[in-house]
Structure formats: C-alpha cells, structure tokens
Design a protein around this motif. Structure first.
Motif, PDB file in Angstrom:
ATOM      1  N   LEU A 150       0.831  -1.200   0.000  1.00 53.88           N
ATOM      2  CA  LEU A 150       0.000   0.000   0.000  1.00 53.88           C
ATOM      3  C   LEU A 150       0.868   1.253   0.000  1.00 53.88           C
ATOM      4  O   LEU A 150       0.619   2.200  -0.753  1.00 53.88           O
ATOM      5  CB  LEU A 150      -0.941  -0.013   1.204  1.00 53.88           C
TER       6      LEU A 150
ATOM      7  N   ARG B 204      -3.262   6.921   1.423  1.00 51.40           N
ATOM      8  CA  ARG B 204      -3.667   5.522   1.606  1.00 51.40           C
ATOM      9  C   ARG B 204      -5.161   5.366   1.336  1.00 51.40           C
ATOM     10  O   ARG B 204      -5.587   4.436   0.660  1.00 51.40           O
ATOM     11  CB  ARG B 204      -3.362   5.055   3.019  1.00 51.40           C
TER      12      ARG B 204
ATOM     13  N   VAL C   1      -6.995   2.974  -1.506  1.00 48.39           N
ATOM     14  CA  VAL C   1      -7.976   1.954  -1.136  1.00 48.39           C
ATOM     15  C   VAL C   1      -9.292   2.203  -1.878  1.00 48.39           C
ATOM     16  O   VAL C   1      -9.888   1.277  -2.432  1.00 48.39           O
ATOM     17  CB  VAL C   1      -8.192   1.917   0.393  1.00 48.39           C
TER      18      VAL C   1
END
Length: 59
Positions: free
Chosen positions: A31, A42, A46
């Motif tokens: 990630l 992040r 996602v």
C-alpha cells in the motif's frame, strides 16, 4: 444576528462512514509503495482499488 459557523461547508458526497481493516505488514508495504508511486493518500488508493474491483464485477 446569528453567528456564522466556522469550518468547511458540507459536501455533496460527504465521507462519514469509516471502516477498519487488519492487514499484514506485507500488505502495508504494498500500500505504501502504491501511495508513493501514485502520489495519493492511503485512503485514496484503497478507494481506487474498491472502484476497480467493483468495475470488474460489472463485466
């Protein structure tokens, strides 16, 4: 006269829901590599991943 509220105005697509996910150290590493390469947070990575999986379901 009423006082004006401070802060941001409400958004049309406000993000009020939160999810918490447990991941391995390897997944966090992946990630973080994505965030650096794409220059995104992040959360944005996602969200983009969820959108990509959702799109693949439509095909």
């Amino acid at each position: 006269m009423a006082q004006k509220k401070a802060g941001r105005p409400p958004s049309d697509d406000s993000m009020t829901d939160r999810i918490f996910v447990r991941v391995s150290k390897e997944t966090v590493k992946k990630l973080d590599e994505c965030t650096q390469e794409l220059k995104m947070s992040r959360s944005d990575v996602v969200r983009k991943g969820i959108d990509m999986v959702h799109e693949s379901l439509k095909r």
